[in-house]
Design a protein around this motif. Structure first.
Motif, short mmCIF file in Angstrom:
data_model
loop_
_atom_site.label_atom_id
_atom_site.label_comp_id
_atom_site.label_asym_id
_atom_site.label_seq_id
_atom_site.Cartn_x
_atom_site.Cartn_y
_atom_site.Cartn_z
N GLY A 151 -4.45 -1.98 4.77
CA GLY A 151 -3.03 -1.58 3.90
C GLY A 151 -1.86 -2.69 4.45
N ILE A 152 -1.30 -3.19 3.51
CA ILE A 152 -0.03 -4.18 4.12
C ILE A 152 1.25 -3.48 3.21
N THR A 153 2.33 -3.35 4.09
CA THR A 153 3.67 -2.75 3.81
C THR A 153 4.49 -3.40 4.72
N LEU A 154 5.81 -3.69 4.09
CA LEU A 154 7.08 -4.23 4.88
C LEU A 154 7.98 -3.05 5.34
N SER A 155 7.30 -1.85 5.13
CA SER A 155 8.44 -0.72 5.36
C SER A 155 7.79 -0.01 6.24
N HIS A 156 8.61 0.18 7.52
CA HIS A 156 8.45 0.63 8.84
C HIS A 156 8.11 2.15 8.62
N GLU A 157 8.81 2.73 7.67
CA GLU A 157 8.69 4.10 7.31
C GLU A 157 7.56 4.62 6.88
N GLN A 158 7.06 3.53 5.68
CA GLN A 158 5.82 3.81 5.21
C GLN A 158 4.74 3.68 6.26
N LEU A 159 4.70 2.83 6.73
CA LEU A 159 3.63 2.44 7.99
C LEU A 159 3.33 3.62 8.87
N ASP A 160 4.71 4.16 9.51
CA ASP A 160 4.57 5.49 10.29
C ASP A 160 3.69 6.61 9.57
N LYS A 161 4.34 6.81 8.49
CA LYS A 161 3.73 8.05 7.80
C LYS A 161 2.17 7.88 7.43
N PHE A 162 1.86 6.33 7.09
CA PHE A 162 0.52 6.18 6.69
C PHE A 162 -0.41 6.43 7.85
N ARG A 163 0.00 5.66 9.28
CA ARG A 163 -0.69 6.02 10.31
C ARG A 163 -0.87 7.68 10.83
N ASP A 164 0.26 8.52 10.37
CA ASP A 164 0.15 9.76 10.37
C ASP A 164 -0.96 10.25 9.74
N CYS A 211 0.56 -1.15 0.04
CA CYS A 211 0.25 0.00 0.05
C CYS A 211 0.82 1.16 0.08
N GLY A 212 2.06 1.02 0.14
CA GLY A 212 3.06 2.42 0.36
C GLY A 212 2.74 3.16 1.21
N TRP A 213 2.46 4.42 0.92
CA TRP A 213 2.23 5.39 2.15
C TRP A 213 0.78 5.92 2.33
N GLY A 214 0.00 4.95 1.58
CA GLY A 214 -1.64 4.89 1.88
C GLY A 214 -2.79 5.82 1.28
N PHE A 215 -2.08 6.55 0.23
CA PHE A 215 -2.86 7.48 -0.44
C PHE A 215 -4.30 6.79 -1.03
N LEU A 216 -4.21 5.67 -1.65
CA LEU A 216 -5.44 5.26 -2.32
C LEU A 216 -6.40 4.68 -1.42
N LEU A 217 -5.71 4.28 -0.29
CA LEU A 217 -6.71 3.58 0.70
C LEU A 217 -7.47 4.84 1.43
N ILE A 218 -6.88 5.98 1.72
CA ILE A 218 -7.37 7.09 2.19
C ILE A 218 -8.31 7.61 1.36
N GLU A 219 -8.23 7.61 0.22
CA GLU A 219 -8.96 8.38 -0.76
C GLU A 219 -10.34 7.49 -0.90
N ALA A 220 -10.16 6.06 -1.00
CA ALA A 220 -11.13 5.25 -0.87
C ALA A 220 -12.18 5.44 0.19
N ALA A 221 -11.67 5.53 1.51
CA ALA A 221 -12.25 5.67 2.80
C ALA A 221 -13.03 7.05 2.85
N LYS A 222 -12.49 7.89 2.23
CA LYS A 222 -12.99 9.40 2.56
C LYS A 222 -14.47 9.32 1.27
N LYS A 223 -14.00 8.80 0.30
CA LYS A 223 -15.06 9.13 -0.73
C LYS A 223 -15.94 8.09 -0.99
N TYR A 224 -15.75 6.92 -0.45
CA TYR A 224 -16.48 5.72 -0.85
C TYR A 224 -16.92 5.10 0.35
N GLY A 225 -16.49 5.46 1.61
CA GLY A 225 -16.92 4.88 2.93
C GLY A 225 -16.64 3.37 3.27
#
Length: 213
Positions: free
Chosen positions: A191-204, A172-186
């Motif tokens: 999201g799954i990522t093996l990167s700790h940096e991406q996970l932290d940014k996504f949570r923020d 899922c990377g930094w999560g933009f697609l899922l955030i847009e899906a949640a905001k616009k479609y409810g």
């Protein structure tokens, strides 16, 4: 001297255009005419590596700083790549480079080495969405940000999402697609990522958007 002589003999195969070889203070001219570039060996390359896979040996020597090209780098690459039929190639070595292990341990190592170097680095050259794939430029004057929004909107429309559906984004990377899906479609997103940096940014981002539920 034996290793040096064998190296020069090996390089003499690539004599389609003249070039100069510098090796431990000595110079050797390959081909006829005035040299168009110089290959400067700062450190010797194991002959077994050259014979096993010429392209890998020369490429890694250049990356490690053990080989420098003096003159036009493009011309030098064109010279050698134009004579690839003379290269020695170990297909097994190339396969290991191109098709690395799919074990969980290796995947974590590769992802971490690539993405966990700091989000600040990616923020320097990605757009605000931090999307790490090709954008969709609908109009010639679209910015990179708009192109990435266009792409995500297009994908989400094709999914025919409805409220309370669950959308899984693997990688899922930094999560933009899922955030847009949640905001616009409810939808509810996972999201799954093996990167700790991406996970932290996504949570923020989730917290900033008020999407914690």
């Amino acid at each position: 001297m034996i290793e040096e002589n064998v190296l020069i003999t090996f390089l003499s195969k690539f004599d389609q255009h003249p070039f100069l070889v510098k090796y431990q203070g000595r110079e050797y001219k390959i081909g006829q005419g005035d040299p168009v570039f110089t290959v400067n060996f700062k450190k010797s390359i194991p002959l077994t590596d050259l014979v096993t896979s010429t392209s890998l040996a020369l490429g890694e020597a250049y990356m490690d700083g053990n080989l420098e090209i003096e003159g036009d780098l493009y011309q030098a690459l064109d010279h050698f790549l134009g004579q690839m039929g003379k290269f020695s190639t170990d297909e097994n070595a190339l396969k290991k480079l191109l098709y690395t292990s799919v074990s969980q341990k290796n995947q974590v190592k590769e992802v971490s080495s690539h993405y966990d170097i700091g989000n600040e680095f990616y923020e320097l050259w990605l757009d605000e969405t931090l999307s790490y794939s090709c954008g969709y430029f609908k109009h010639p004057n679209d910015s990179l940000y708009q192109a990435q929004v266009n792409k995500v909107d297009y994908i989400l429309r094709k999914l025919c999402l409805k409220p309370d559906m669950t959308l899984l984004d693997i990688g899922c990377g930094w999560g933009f697609l899922l955030i847009e899906a949640a905001k616009k479609y409810g939808i509810r997103g996972m999201g799954i990522t093996l990167s700790h940096e991406q996970l932290d940014k996504f949570r923020d981002r989730i917290d900033e958007e008020g999407l914690g539920d």
